[in-house]
Design a protein around this motif. Structure first.
Motif, PDB file in Angstrom:
ATOM      1  N   THR A   1       5.219   3.840  -6.768  1.00 60.88           N
ATOM      2  CA  THR A   1       5.964   3.817  -8.028  1.00 60.88           C
ATOM      3  C   THR A   1       6.093   2.375  -8.515  1.00 60.88           C
ATOM      4  OG1 THR A   1       8.061   3.626  -6.846  1.00 60.88           O
ATOM      5  CG2 THR A   1       7.350   5.849  -7.432  1.00 60.88           C
ATOM      6  N   VAL A   2       6.511   2.221  -9.755  1.00 61.89           N
ATOM      7  CA  VAL A   2       6.851   0.899 -10.295  1.00 61.89           C
ATOM      8  C   VAL A   2       8.374   0.777 -10.277  1.00 61.89           C
ATOM      9  CG1 VAL A   2       6.794  -0.583 -12.333  1.00 61.89           C
ATOM     10  CG2 VAL A   2       4.794   0.806 -11.742  1.00 61.89           C
ATOM     11  N   GLU A   3       8.874  -0.287  -9.672  1.00 61.72           N
ATOM     12  CA  GLU A   3      10.324  -0.464  -9.536  1.00 61.72           C
ATOM     13  C   GLU A   3      10.725  -1.859 -10.000  1.00 61.72           C
ATOM     14  OE1 GLU A   3      12.090   2.053  -8.650  1.00 61.72           O
ATOM     15  OE2 GLU A   3      10.559   3.375  -7.778  1.00 61.72           O
ATOM     16  N   PRO A   4      12.000  -2.043 -10.288  1.00 62.20           N
ATOM     17  CA  PRO A   4      12.482  -3.387 -10.624  1.00 62.20           C
ATOM     18  C   PRO A   4      12.249  -4.332  -9.448  1.00 62.20           C
ATOM     19  CG  PRO A   4      14.177  -1.715 -11.034  1.00 62.20           C
ATOM     20  CD  PRO A   4      13.057  -1.037 -10.325  1.00 62.20           C
ATOM     21  N   ALA A   5      12.106  -5.618  -9.741  1.00 64.05           N
ATOM     22  CA  ALA A   5      11.887  -6.605  -8.688  1.00 64.05           C
ATOM     23  C   ALA A   5      12.949  -6.434  -7.617  1.00 64.05           C
ATOM     24  CB  ALA A   5      11.941  -8.012  -9.280  1.00 64.05           C
TER      25      ALA A   5
ATOM     26  N   PRO B   1      12.883   6.354  -5.318  1.00 64.79           N
ATOM     27  CA  PRO B   1      11.767   6.135  -6.241  1.00 64.79           C
ATOM     28  C   PRO B   1      12.105   6.466  -7.702  1.00 64.79           C
ATOM     29  CG  PRO B   1      11.286   7.903  -4.664  1.00 64.79           C
ATOM     30  CD  PRO B   1      12.630   7.395  -4.340  1.00 64.79           C
ATOM     31  N   THR B   2      11.533   5.689  -8.607  1.00 62.53           N
ATOM     32  CA  THR B   2      11.661   5.935 -10.027  1.00 62.53           C
ATOM     33  C   THR B   2      10.387   6.619 -10.509  1.00 62.53           C
ATOM     34  OG1 THR B   2      12.939   3.904 -10.233  1.00 62.53           O
ATOM     35  CG2 THR B   2      12.076   4.862 -12.270  1.00 62.53           C
ATOM     36  N   LEU B   3      10.558   7.746 -11.142  1.00 59.55           N
ATOM     37  CA  LEU B   3       9.387   8.503 -11.605  1.00 59.55           C
ATOM     38  C   LEU B   3       8.879   7.946 -12.911  1.00 59.55           C
ATOM     39  CD1 LEU B   3      10.567  12.075 -10.692  1.00 59.55           C
ATOM     40  CD2 LEU B   3       8.869  10.656  -9.539  1.00 59.55           C
ATOM     41  N   PRO B   4       7.645   8.187 -13.289  1.00 60.04           N
ATOM     42  CA  PRO B   4       6.678   8.921 -12.472  1.00 60.04           C
ATOM     43  C   PRO B   4       5.968   8.005 -11.478  1.00 60.04           C
ATOM     44  CG  PRO B   4       5.704   8.359 -14.577  1.00 60.04           C
ATOM     45  CD  PRO B   4       7.105   7.787 -14.585  1.00 60.04           C
TER      46      PRO B   4
ATOM     47  N   SER C   1      11.080   4.146   1.844  1.00 62.13           N
ATOM     48  CA  SER C   1      10.322   3.018   1.292  1.00 62.13           C
ATOM     49  C   SER C   1       9.435   2.406   2.368  1.00 62.13           C
ATOM     50  CB  SER C   1      11.281   1.951   0.752  1.00 62.13           C
ATOM     51  OG  SER C   1      10.525   0.818   0.350  1.00 62.13           O
ATOM     52  N   GLN C   2       8.224   2.063   1.986  1.00 67.37           N
ATOM     53  CA  GLN C   2       7.300   1.438   2.933  1.00 67.37           C
ATOM     54  C   GLN C   2       7.000   0.014   2.514  1.00 67.37           C
ATOM     55  OE1 GLN C   2       6.495   2.931   5.758  1.00 67.37           O
ATOM     56  NE2 GLN C   2       7.768   4.648   5.101  1.00 67.37           N
ATOM     57  N   GLY C   3       7.774  -0.471   1.562  1.00 74.96           N
ATOM     58  CA  GLY C   3       7.597  -1.863   1.184  1.00 74.96           C
ATOM     59  C   GLY C   3       7.143  -2.052  -0.250  1.00 74.96           C
ATOM     60  N   LEU C   4       7.186  -3.306  -0.654  1.00 74.93           N
ATOM     61  CA  LEU C   4       6.897  -3.658  -2.031  1.00 74.93           C
ATOM     62  C   LEU C   4       5.568  -4.391  -2.130  1.00 74.93           C
ATOM     63  CD1 LEU C   4      10.425  -5.109  -2.874  1.00 74.93           C
ATOM     64  CD2 LEU C   4       9.632  -2.740  -3.045  1.00 74.93           C
ATOM     65  N   MET C   5       4.964  -4.284  -3.295  1.00 76.07           N
ATOM     66  CA  MET C   5       3.739  -5.033  -3.540  1.00 76.07           C
ATOM     67  C   MET C   5       3.866  -5.763  -4.872  1.00 76.07           C
ATOM     68  SD  MET C   5       0.697  -2.473  -2.409  1.00 76.07           S
ATOM     69  CE  MET C   5       1.548  -1.057  -3.075  1.00 76.07           C
ATOM     70  N   ASP C   6       3.853  -7.088  -4.818  1.00 76.01           N
ATOM     71  CA  ASP C   6       3.818  -7.844  -6.064  1.00 76.01           C
ATOM     72  C   ASP C   6       2.361  -8.141  -6.386  1.00 76.01           C
ATOM     73  OD1 ASP C   6       3.072  -9.750  -4.245  1.00 76.01           O
ATOM     74  OD2 ASP C   6       4.946 -10.890  -4.376  1.00 76.01           O
TER      75      ASP C   6
ATOM     76  N   VAL D   1       7.833  -4.483  -9.548  1.00 76.31           N
ATOM     77  CA  VAL D   1       6.938  -4.490  -8.380  1.00 76.31           C
ATOM     78  C   VAL D   1       6.443  -3.062  -8.150  1.00 76.31           C
ATOM     79  CG1 VAL D   1       8.036  -6.423  -7.178  1.00 76.31           C
ATOM     80  CG2 VAL D   1       8.897  -4.083  -6.842  1.00 76.31           C
ATOM     81  N   TYR D   2       5.378  -2.964  -7.403  1.00 77.33           N
ATOM     82  CA  TYR D   2       4.980  -1.645  -6.908  1.00 77.33           C
ATOM     83  C   TYR D   2       5.729  -1.387  -5.605  1.00 77.33           C
ATOM     84  CZ  TYR D   2       1.015  -1.649 -10.173  1.00 77.33           C
ATOM     85  OH  TYR D   2       0.242  -1.657 -11.295  1.00 77.33           O
ATOM     86  N   GLN D   3       6.129  -0.151  -5.428  1.00 78.32           N
ATOM     87  CA  GLN D   3       6.799   0.203  -4.183  1.00 78.32           C
ATOM     88  C   GLN D   3       6.127   1.446  -3.600  1.00 78.32           C
ATOM     89  OE1 GLN D   3      11.068   0.371  -4.525  1.00 78.32           O
ATOM     90  NE2 GLN D   3      11.382   0.571  -2.312  1.00 78.32           N
ATOM     91  N   MET D   4       5.901   1.389  -2.311  1.00 74.44           N
ATOM     92  CA  MET D   4       5.235   2.518  -1.642  1.00 74.44           C
ATOM     93  C   MET D   4       6.250   3.364  -0.900  1.00 74.44           C
ATOM     94  SD  MET D   4       1.562   1.729   0.040  1.00 74.44           S
ATOM     95  CE  MET D   4       2.202   0.259   0.788  1.00 74.44           C
ATOM     96  N   TRP D   5       6.010   4.655  -0.886  1.00 77.25           N
ATOM     97  CA  TRP D   5       6.951   5.587  -0.260  1.00 77.25           C
ATOM     98  C   TRP D   5       6.215   6.587   0.611  1.00 77.25           C
ATOM     99  CZ3 TRP D   5      11.995   4.641  -1.841  1.00 77.25           C
ATOM    100  CH2 TRP D   5      12.150   3.881  -3.017  1.00 77.25           C
TER     101      TRP D   5
END
Lengths: 238, 293
Positions: free
Chosen positions: B271-275, B281-284, B244-249, B229-233
């Motif tokens: 960032t892109v994170e595991p579901a 956050p996982t870089l980059p 974290s400001q939430g996930l975006m699928d 998922v995408y995750q906003m920070w």
């Protein structure tokens, strides 16, 4: 936002080392400046005692950062940008004049730095020379594809006729370096200086320089070669 | 002609011809090193020189390369015009960075191949000389700090690019005023900027300090890879841990996202994170925007 720049620790340590060395720092008389300045341009030895603010000091920092950038360390990339972007943009602006084209060029250059940091080979030159080689090539490619030689000449004429150097530094050592450059440039003939400048900041080929100066092509080739060799010798580049 | 060899009345072999191929044929490749280093040649001429030098005897090639190297060092020392680039330029560069630099895929260079110049910071380099405590300590610290957090990274972004957001408020009033998204987007003090998302598409960030909020709208951004998922920070100004400001699928990508409480944030990162998302956050980052609140 001025605190906690990630890379700061890196060179604070490097400078700390230099300070530790204290009296061990070699001080040569001003007349020997050139030799000292480029003493070890290609050997990033991080325990060396390069005075802060000098080319050697900067190159040591940059070599260290490039190693980390090659491993994907973005904080080091940010620090590398902070240390060099003024130089890259300054050169691009001289060559391209146009701000947007210059910004595009800077973007390309730093993307190339990110992608090719692992290819940087300390044996084939200093990090700054490596960076400025990439930068100049990019700027020249872009200016030649976007502007005719006539436009470039006209624009070049409108911009400064001087070879600029960092004269605003408050670091004594880097100011001495800049003075060495000025002194060495004065050892070139005017026509040598002019030809080298037109090629570097004007983005002109030797052929275009010859046309602009109304000189024979072999003459211009010789001026560029002899001018750069004289500058190199004076600056003590080895 | 006062500065050429001919001026001495001698016919030296170093004297140039009018064109590069003649110079190369006459064995003057090494004498072209300075012109080559200065980029004062056409692409075709560069190619001709490269081809010639590539096939030249070892000694000639080495001489040429050495002269080019010295000329480049000389130029880098002599032409040092500086100019401050626009404040947002670094953020634009970061937004375009591919995921990994070259070495991540390639095996690390052998430290031995780098000779004595191998920087001490490389973990595979030879151990620091005995007694060099500072160097050893630095090396240990370097290893520790290698997985540098997004925090450091984005503070770097923010420091280099003070203000990325600019421009004017968005034009026409189009929608329901009670819609929180529109309240932000159409606020008097709203500003917006669009950054490229690594992997494709763009993220448009609209920020309203008076609402203490921002809206992120993704355009043409590909769905996250399977299982991701995408995750906003939001990255706090004080250097504390990103929030974290939430996930975006894939589905959420098409909708605007509202982020509140931005007053203490230095930057927004995606960032892109595991579901399910990550705690840190996982870089980059795939996109990053410094905020000037």
């Amino acid at each position: 936002m001025t605190t906690q720049r990630p890379g700061n620790t890196v060179f604070r340590f490097a400078r700390h080392d230099a300070a530790e060395a204290g009296n061990g720092v070699q001080r040569l008389p001003a007349g020997d400046l050139c030799l000292r300045v480029m003493d070890t341009p290609n050997a990033p030895n991080f325990d060396a005692t390069a005075p802060p603010g000098t080319a050697v000091d900067l190159n040591q920092q940059l070599a260290q950062l490039l190693e980390r950038i090659a491993d994907g360390d973005q904080a080091s990339f940010a620090e590398f940008y902070r240390l060099t972007s003024r130089r890259v943009f300054g050169m691009a602006r001289r060559v391209l004049i146009d701000p947007e084209l210059s910004e595009d060029t800077v973007q390309e250059v730093f993307l190339q730095v990110w992608q090719n940091a692992a290819k940087f080979d300390p044996g084939s030159g200093s990090p700054l020379a490596w960076l400025m080689t990439i930068s100049h090539r990019r700027a020249v490619d872009r200016v030649r594809s976007s502007q005719s030689a006539t436009e470039r000449e006209a624009r070049y004429g409108a911009s400064s006729q001087d070879i600029d150097h960092d004269s605003v530094s408050d670091q004594v050592d880097s100011r001495l370096e800049a003075e060495a450059v000025v002194r060495c440039l004065e050892t070139l003939t005017e026509t040598q200086q002019e030809s080298v400048r037109l090629a570097y900041y004007g983005g002109l080929t030797y052929r275009e320089v010859a046309e602009k100066l109304n000189a024979a092509i072999p003459t211009i080739k010789s001026r560029i070669r002899d001018g750069l060799i004289r500058l190199k010798s004076c600056l003590g580049v080895s | 002609m006062t500065d050429t060899n001919d001026s001495r009345g001698r016919q030296l072999p170093r004297a140039f011809a009018a064109d590069i191929p003649t110079d190369l044929a006459a064995g003057r490749a090494v004498e072209l090193a300075e012109i080559y280093a200065l980029d004062a040649i056409s692409d075709a001429e560069r190619e001709a020189i490269d081809t010639y030098v590539g096939g030249a005897p070892e000694a000639e090639r080495a001489s040429f390369n050495e002269r080019v190297r010295q000329a480049r060092e000389t130029l880098a020392m002599s032409f040092t015009a500086e100019e401050e680039p626009p404040a947002d330029l670094f953020a634009r560069i970061v937004a375009q960075l591919p995921e990994q630099p070259a070495r991540a895929q390639a095996p690390r260079r052998e430290a031995a191949a780098e000779g004595p110049a191998a920087p001490a910071a490389v973990p595979t380099a030879e151990p620091a000389p005995a007694g060099d405590e500072l160097s050893a300590a630095r090396q240990r610290r370097d290893v520790r700090r290698r997985p540098a957090g997004l925090r450091n990274w984005l503070i770097g972004v923010a420091a280099a690019a003070v203000i990325a957001l600019g421009g004017v408020g968005i034009g026409a009033y189009v929608a329901n005023q009670n819609d929180p998204f529109n309240q932000v987007i159409e606020a008097q003090d709203a500003r917006q900027a669009t950054v490229d998302v690594n992997g494709g598409g763009t993220a448009t960030v609209s920020i309203s300090p008076s609402h203490d909020a921002l809206v992120v709208r993704m355009k043409d951004v590909p769905p996250p890879p399977a299982g991701k998922v995408y995750q906003m920070w939001l990255i706090p100004k004080d250097g504390s841990t990103p929030v974290s400001q939430g996930l975006m699928d894939a589905e959420a990508l098409s909708k605007p996202a509202l982020v509140k409480g931005i007053g203490s944030a230095a930057a927004l990162g995606i960032t892109v994170e595991p579901a399910g998302g990550s705690a840190t956050p996982t870089l980059p980052t795939v996109a990053a925007a410094p905020l000037n609140t």
